[in-house]
Design an enzyme around this catalytic site. Structure first.
Site, PDB file in Angstrom:
ATOM      1  CB  CYS A   1      47.892  19.405  30.141  1.00  0.00           C
ATOM      2  SG  CYS A   1      49.062  18.270  29.784  1.00  0.00           S
ATOM      3  CG  HIS A   2      49.227  19.066  25.162  1.00  0.00           C
ATOM      4  ND1 HIS A   2      49.675  18.434  26.063  1.00  0.00           N
ATOM      5  CD2 HIS A   2      50.010  19.191  24.278  1.00  0.00           C
ATOM      6  CE1 HIS A   2      50.770  17.927  26.039  1.00  0.00           C
ATOM      7  NE2 HIS A   2      51.041  18.594  24.845  1.00  0.00           N
TER       8      HIS A   2
END
Length: 186
Positions: free
Chosen positions: A111-112
């Site tokens: 994800c991030h």
């Protein structure tokens, strides 16, 4: 799943991590026989998030000041927006990530989480994926961004979001089982 007996894996997280992006890989490592340790910036419990809602709090096993990449066989970087954004401003956390790469140990980010890889300056000439909003950051850092469920590049495993967790967890365990990956240069 392949066995990870005797393997220690660091999960570098702080407040604001996407809870499922910690718990599922952590459980996959444990189920495969590995030891999973939560490493954070302080000994205080850390706050998980379920998207934009508070989730559970988790105890920290080790503090970044007291660990090194030498202590572990691999590293996992969960996402969430606040978590990697905070970690990438901490010099010791960034160096911790960089050290796994210099030692050719498996690293996984979802994800991030790849924001921390960008800050550590380890994405140049690598193929990886992430949450789409940080695609430009990866490209600007010299990485080759792919829109795939899971991307593996010489021991670096990345995925886009929680929907990718089954494939991500499987590849994380596989890469940890394989161990060090010497990066080939051409």
């Amino acid at each position: 799943m392949e066995k990870l007996s005797g393997k220690r894996v660091a999960f570098l997280v702080t407040n604001g991590f996407e809870q499922v992006e910690l718990t599922e890989p952590l459980n996959a490592v444990k189920e495969a026989g590995g030891t999973a340790e939560i490493v954070s910036l302080s000994k205080d419990d850390i706050q998980g998030m379920n998207h934009d809602e508070k989730g559970d709090t988790f105890a920290v096993d080790r503090v970044i000041d007291d660990v090194s990449a030498d202590d572990y066989h691999g590293l996992v970087l969960p996402g969430g927006v606040q978590n990697p954004d905070t970690l990438r401003t901490d010099a010791k956390a960034v160096q911790f990530v960089r050290d796994f790469f210099s030692q050719h140990k498996p690293v996984a980010a979802i994800c991030h989480g790849p924001w921390l890889l960008v800050e550590a300056d380890v994405v140049k000439d690598r193929q990886l994926t992430s949450f789409p909003s940080i695609k430009t950051d990866i490209l600007n850092a010299g990485g080759n961004w792919l829109d795939d469920e899971v991307v593996v590049d010489n021991g670096l495993t990345t995925s886009r979001n929680p929907d990718d967790l089954p494939a991500f967890c499987k590849k994380v365990v596989e890469e940890l089982r394989e161990g060090k990956h010497e990066r080939q240069t051409t």
